[in-house]
Scaffold this motif. Structure first.
Motif, PDB file in Angstrom:
ATOM      1  N   LEU A  33       0.835  -1.198   0.000  1.00  0.00           N
ATOM      2  CA  LEU A  33       0.000   0.000   0.000  1.00  0.00           C
ATOM      3  C   LEU A  33       0.866   1.243   0.000  1.00  0.00           C
ATOM      4  O   LEU A  33       0.617   2.196  -0.749  1.00  0.00           O
ATOM      5  N   GLY A  34       1.908   1.232   0.852  1.00  0.00           N
ATOM      6  CA  GLY A  34       2.792   2.387   0.944  1.00  0.00           C
ATOM      7  C   GLY A  34       3.455   2.684  -0.392  1.00  0.00           C
ATOM      8  O   GLY A  34       3.512   3.838  -0.831  1.00  0.00           O
ATOM      9  N   VAL A  35       3.935   1.628  -1.061  1.00  0.00           N
ATOM     10  CA  VAL A  35       4.640   1.836  -2.331  1.00  0.00           C
ATOM     11  C   VAL A  35       3.681   2.396  -3.376  1.00  0.00           C
ATOM     12  O   VAL A  35       4.016   3.319  -4.126  1.00  0.00           O
ATOM     13  N   VAL A  36       2.464   1.826  -3.425  1.00  0.00           N
ATOM     14  CA  VAL A  36       1.519   2.310  -4.427  1.00  0.00           C
ATOM     15  C   VAL A  36       1.131   3.763  -4.130  1.00  0.00           C
ATOM     16  O   VAL A  36       0.958   4.573  -5.042  1.00  0.00           O
ATOM     17  N   ALA A  37       1.038   4.102  -2.832  1.00  0.00           N
ATOM     18  CA  ALA A  37       0.627   5.456  -2.461  1.00  0.00           C
ATOM     19  C   ALA A  37       1.656   6.490  -2.887  1.00  0.00           C
ATOM     20  O   ALA A  37       1.332   7.671  -3.071  1.00  0.00           O
ATOM     21  N   MET A  38       2.918   6.068  -3.054  1.00  0.00           N
ATOM     22  CA  MET A  38       3.956   7.000  -3.455  1.00  0.00           C
ATOM     23  C   MET A  38       3.663   7.661  -4.794  1.00  0.00           C
ATOM     24  O   MET A  38       4.071   8.789  -5.064  1.00  0.00           O
TER      25      MET A  38
END
Lengths: 421, 401
Positions: free
Chosen positions: B118-123
């Motif tokens: 989720l964190g990576v996609v949110a970037m």
């Protein structure tokens, strides 16, 4: 070369290398196999059909389903005696016998299932077609017309071979359709059915149905091995053979055509364009180029009159008025007698590599009358290469009913013999 | 509805929506997206799933064109001036978003793998919608350049992180998909997607640059440009490369090697609006309003954590890179948009690892739905406030020159 260009080129080379190497050393992906087994599943519609049958009859297994399916189509296959083969009731209430015939026995009886035999008359028969059709007076509805397949079966769909139980054991065998191949069995229509249905000499005369009860084809003998006549092609051929011009050709051995410009009179006239040697028109003295003026005293004004008069069934012979140049002549035209009567046993024959050898000719038979002798080698019969099956068929117990050309090799010379009716 | 009439409907509706939203001072892109949501399967259903899948080729081409024009930010001359600054800002911002979203998801009881993904996609920052707003307002200036550069770097960083993360997880067998994945094949995927794509983009860019010297006419230039972009996308799909990297590198190569970058981008900006209209309406039609209800606490946390990360991250990064106060205060709201690559990443995740469940997809797509509406509006505000909007010039606007 400037240094900048050198770098650009170097980068390009590296890029190409990366792409090529990367493509070559790509990990093997578990590629989905492209070769899939042929889809032999029963289609949804077929399944529905089977389910319906199962529901109605609480059948236990698929074989029984097929039997039930077959029982629905029994009434639509009839037997024509004395041919001993099966006929199909066409949608226009004619019977079609899927057997090459060369003469028409009288009378014909038709039976279907356990029903009463029907007497039939009036056959449409055209030389060259491997079957004949007969009009039937179906007073009751015991003989219901066959339901014909509208389209050829799809590859991998199911077919059922059904043969009537009247002449032998009932035969119901399902199988998968794999295609049709042409087969050299006369000039017309025969197909080798590629299927998982076991086919043997016993299947001859059976019908091939799809799972919707539609007739796909009729099994006939092709040199003693089974072949199939597709019903779609049969329908086309019948439509073709029913054409008046073909009927006139088959009855009298002549072809007529409407001609308007060639004659001085403004009215269109009917011109005889072709006359076959030895056939009724020839025997009556009609020549190509004659103009047909009247049939049975009725003056002809157009083509339809001529075809209607000549294909009408009532009189056995027609009185024709012809005009040749300025002279009017009257001739009597007798159609080919389709009614055969047995005339002596057929000649005994033996197959040889180059033809069919006649080993014995019975005294008083039509073969003898035609001038065939024992020892003759038949090379061609009726325009087709002689095979033992064909010769046997054409020289069957029924008297040869139309002029038929037989090419012979009699030691020392080649002969053309006309077998006359 | 067949393909042609659905395209016609899309084009005319987007035009209408673009006109309408002007009244409420909202960028055209938002209008397109809203129109897409309206006609899409989730509301009116005039355009169904089948239409969408058959129109996906338009999206591919439009996205490639967008990335091509973003890629030209990597021109050496310009990048030497602002490159270091952009890289610092982007890394700070991305790292902070990753950390915040990861932490929020962990706190809400997610497994650490999912939280990390989720964190990576949110970037990711939505390239397409941001760029469209910049073009609509003919924006140019220091802030615009930083925004464009930040988006380019951001997308590259996000894609690299995503590739590394999924490969790592795959190797560690953490997602139930460890079986069959060798170290070679996972490492290959990462390298191939990044380096192979760059190589392909460079080669096609070389072709484009070399050929553009011999092509003078507007029409011919357009044919050459579209041909090269399609070649890139087609080869990338065939060789299983990343369309994103290929198109970016194509743009960068062309910008550096061709003497005619200005003409190329002018030709492009005159010709591609229909592609973009279709692209954004389709993007809107893909968004499902129903997702909003299903977002839940996790979705809310995702949206908030990402926004906070972007705002604070750009501020911290700008301070570290010693940028102007304008950039420091305005960059955050300008990089809020969230779409494009993120959708692609989520879809590839759900295709590769179906056992991850639909929760991750729901959260990200819901977040995108929110940010795709908010993002362009806030970019517009930033551009207007920074005074980098210019009147449209009829004879070919040059956005990136």
């Amino acid at each position: 070369m400037q240094p900048r260009h050198r770098y650009i080129a170097l980068l390009a080379v590296i890029s190409v290398l990366i792409l090529v190497l990367g493509f070559i050393f790509r990990p093997a992906a578990p590629a989905p196999s492209k070769k899939r087994a042929p889809d032999l599943t029963v289609t949804r519609a077929e399944l529905e059909n089977l389910r319906e049958l199962v529901r109605r009859n609480s059948l236990r297994n698929v074989a029984a389903d097929f039997t039930t399916l077959a029982s629905q189509v029994f009434a639509e296959i009839a037997t024509i005696r004395p041919w001993g083969t099966y006929a199909v009731v066409m949608p226009d209430r004619t019977l079609t016998a899927a057997k090459p015939i060369d003469a028409v026995p009288q009378p014909i009886t038709v039976t279907s299932g356990g029903s009463q035999p029907y007497a039939t008359t009036n056959l449409l028969w055209v030389p060259g077609l491997p079957f004949a059709t007969a009009r039937v007076n179906l007073s009751n509805n015991d003989l219901s017309p066959s339901q014909f397949a509208r389209s050829a079966p799809a590859q991998g769909s199911w077919l059922v071979l059904v043969s009537d139980g009247t002449t032998g054991p009932t035969l119901v065998s399902p199988g998968v359709f794999g295609g049709m191949a042409g087969v050299d069995c006369g000039p017309f229509l025969h197909r080798q059915l590629e299927t998982t249905i076991p086919m043997n000499a016993g299947s001859i005369g059976a019908g091939v149905f799809d799972l919707f009860g539609g007739l796909q084809g009729v099994v006939v003998g092709c040199e003693e091995s089974p072949a199939v006549i597709p019903i779609l092609e049969m329908q086309q051929a019948i439509a073709l053979a029913s054409a008046p011009s073909v009927a006139i050709l088959a009855r009298y051995g002549m072809r007529i055509a409407a001609s308007s410009a060639a004659t001085r009179s403004a009215k269109s006239s009917i011109l005889v364009t072709e006359v076959w040697t030895g056939w009724p028109a020839d025997l009556a003295g009609i020549n190509p180029g004659d103009t047909l003026v009247a049939v049975d005293g009725k003056t002809l004004s157009q083509m339809q009159d001529a075809t209607a008069a000549l294909t009408a069934t009532a009189p056995a012979a027609h009185q024709l008025q012809l005009r040749r140049t300025t002279r009017i002549s009257r001739v009597t035209l007798t159609p080919v007698d389709l009614t055969g009567t047995a005339a002596g046993p057929p000649p005994a024959i033996r197959a040889e590599p180059s033809g069919v050898r006649i080993t014995q000719v019975a005294h008083g038979s039509s073969a003898e009358a035609a001038g065939l002798r024992s020892g003759d080698l038949i090379l061609q019969i009726d325009g087709l290469p002689a095979t033992s099956g064909r010769v046997q068929r054409l020289l069957s117990p029924y008297r040869v009913s139309r002029p038929m050309a037989v090419q012979l090799w009699r030691p020392g010379r080649r002969l053309l013999v006309w077998m006359q009716p | 509805m067949n393909e042609l009439s659905s395209i016609a409907l899309i084009l005319l509706l987007s035009l209408l929506a673009g006109h309408l939203v002007k009244f409420i001072r909202v960028p055209e892109v938002t209008g397109y997206i809203l129109a897409g949501i309206a006609v899409g399967p989730s509301v009116l259903g005039w355009i169904n799933e089948q239409n969408l899948s058959s129109l996906s080729i338009f999206s591919e081409v439009a996205l490639a064109l967008i990335l091509f024009s973003i890629g030209s930010i990597f021109e050496f001359r310009r990048f030497r001036q602002i490159g270091k600054m952009i890289v610092i800002i982007t890394f700070t911002e991305s790292a902070l978003v990753l950390a915040l979203v990861f932490a929020a998801a962990l706190l809400l009881g997610q497994k650490w793998e999912i939280a990390l993904l989720l964190g990576v996609v949110a970037m990711e920052t939505g390239a397409a919608s941001t760029l469209m707003v910049l073009r609509e307002y003919n924006a140019d200036g220091p802030l615009t350049q930083v925004i464009t550069g930040a988006i380019a770097i951001n997308n590259l960083v996000c894609l690299s992180c995503f590739l590394l993360l999924t490969s790592g997880l795959q190797l560690a067998g953490r997602m139930g998909m460890g079986n069959g994945a060798s170290f070679y094949s996972t490492a290959y995927t990462v390298l191939w997607q990044l380096i192979g794509s760059a190589a392909l983009g460079y080669l096609v860019g070389l072709l484009l640059a070399a050929w553009s010297t011999n092509v003078k006419e507007h029409g011919e230039t357009l044919i050459l440009l579209i041909g090269c972009v399609l070649l890139c996308v087609g080869l990338a799909v065939y060789f299983n490369l990343s369309t994103l990297v290929v198109s970016l590198v194509l743009g960068a190569t062309t910008a550096n090697l061709s003497a005619h970058t200005g003409r190329l981008s002018m030709v492009q900006s005159r010709t591609d609006p229909p592609f973009y209209a279709v692209f954004f309406v389709i993007a809107g039609a893909h968004l499902q309003l129903g997702l909003l209800k299903a977002l839940g606490l996790l979705g809310l946390a995702y949206i908030i954590a990402r926004a906070v990360g972007k705002f604070v991250g750009t501020r911290l990064g700008s301070r570290a890179a010693h940028t102007s106060t304008l950039v420091r205060s305005q960059l955050g709201p300008a990089v809020l948009a969230h779409a494009g690559l993120a959708i692609g990443l989520v879809l590839s995740l759900s295709r590769r690892f179906p056992q991850l469940g639909s929760e991750l997809t729901t959260v990200v797509l819901g977040g995108i739905l929110v940010y795709e509406v908010i993002g362009p509006i806030s970019v517009r505000r930033v551009i207007l406030r920074a005074g980098e909007s210019h009147a449209r010039v009829d004879q070919g606007m040059e956005v990136l020159e």
